[in-house]
Design an enzyme around this catalytic site. Structure first.
Site, PDB file in Angstrom:
ATOM      1  CB  CYS A 282      -0.957  -0.065   1.189  1.00 18.88           C
ATOM      2  SG  CYS A 282      -2.379   1.021   1.083  1.00 18.88           S
ATOM      3  CG  HIS A 283      -0.472   4.969   1.319  1.00 16.84           C
ATOM      4  ND1 HIS A 283      -1.643   4.255   1.180  1.00 16.84           N
ATOM      5  CD2 HIS A 283      -0.706   6.185   0.774  1.00 16.84           C
ATOM      6  CE1 HIS A 283      -2.555   5.012   0.581  1.00 16.84           C
ATOM      7  NE2 HIS A 283      -2.009   6.184   0.321  1.00 16.84           N
ATOM      8  N   GLY A 284       3.254   1.921   1.948  1.00 21.15           N
ATOM      9  CA  GLY A 284       4.626   1.617   2.353  1.00 21.15           C
ATOM     10  C   GLY A 284       5.627   1.978   1.265  1.00 21.15           C
ATOM     11  CB  ALA A 285       5.330   2.100  -2.443  1.00 13.51           C
ATOM     12  CD  GLN A 286       2.906   7.809   0.875  1.00 14.86           C
ATOM     13  OE1 GLN A 286       2.677   7.476   2.046  1.00 14.86           O
ATOM     14  NE2 GLN A 286       2.286   8.826   0.298  1.00 14.86           N
TER      15      GLN A 286
END
Length: 186
Positions: free
Chosen positions: A117-121
């Site tokens: 999910c937003h962990g790629a940020q």
């Protein structure tokens, strides 16, 4: 079995923290969860994100999660792999130079890194995904591309592995994402 580090923070996505923590522990891995400025025993708030037909996910209060490790003094040398859950936490965790340095250390040491999910940020902010195929929540696709990676536009229940990175769009991908990550931990 592997020693896995999870970097989390307030309003991390509940399922994306709780399920990997429990599942990886169940198969025998030692899982440590840290949060900047917090110690073992301190709690963070989670949020439950769901897909209910709106233009984006909805958010509801989750649980209090008790950290089991100290952020201070955490070193990538003491772990075999890194896991980055999503939710709103990565949005502000990426502003912390110590968090970014930890992510970079795992990548430099060629240790498996799972992000969902937003962990790629955090991967994008750490500038460790150039020329990699990386999935994330679709709203993070521009950040993935700006970091020099190819955004993997896959189904919400799928995951992709590229080298040491295992990524997925959101928690419905847990079976695929965790299976691919566990394979790298073997």
């Amino acid at each position: 079995m592997a020693k896995v580090l999870i970097i989390a923070g307030d309003f991390v996505e509940d399922y994306e923290l709780m399920v990997p923590f429990q599942a990886l522990g169940m198969v025998g891995h030692q899982v440590s969860v840290i949060c900047p400025d917090k110690s073992a025993g301190d709690k963070i708030k989670t949020a439950i994100h769901d897909f209910e037909g709106d233009q984006t996910y909805t958010e509801k209060p989750g649980h209090l999660f008790a950290l089991n490790a100290d952020f201070a003094g955490t070193n990538a040398d003491n772990f075999d792999a890194l896991l980055l859950p999503g939710g709103r936490a990565p949005e502000y965790l990426r502003l912390n130079p110590q968090v970014i340095a930890l992510v970079q250390a795992f990548a430099q040491q060629q240790k498996p890194i799972a992000a969902i999910c937003h962990g790629a940020q955090l991967l994008a902010a750490a500038k460790v995904i150039k020329d990699k195929k990386i999935s994330a929540y679709p709203a993070c696709a521009p950040e993935v591309a700006l970091a020099g990676a190819e955004y993997a536009n896959i189904e919400v229940d799928q995951a992709v592995t590229d080298g040491l990175f295992v990524t997925a769009p959101a928690w419905p991908a847990h079976p695929a994402w965790l299976a691919q990550f566990n394979k790298l931990l073997a």
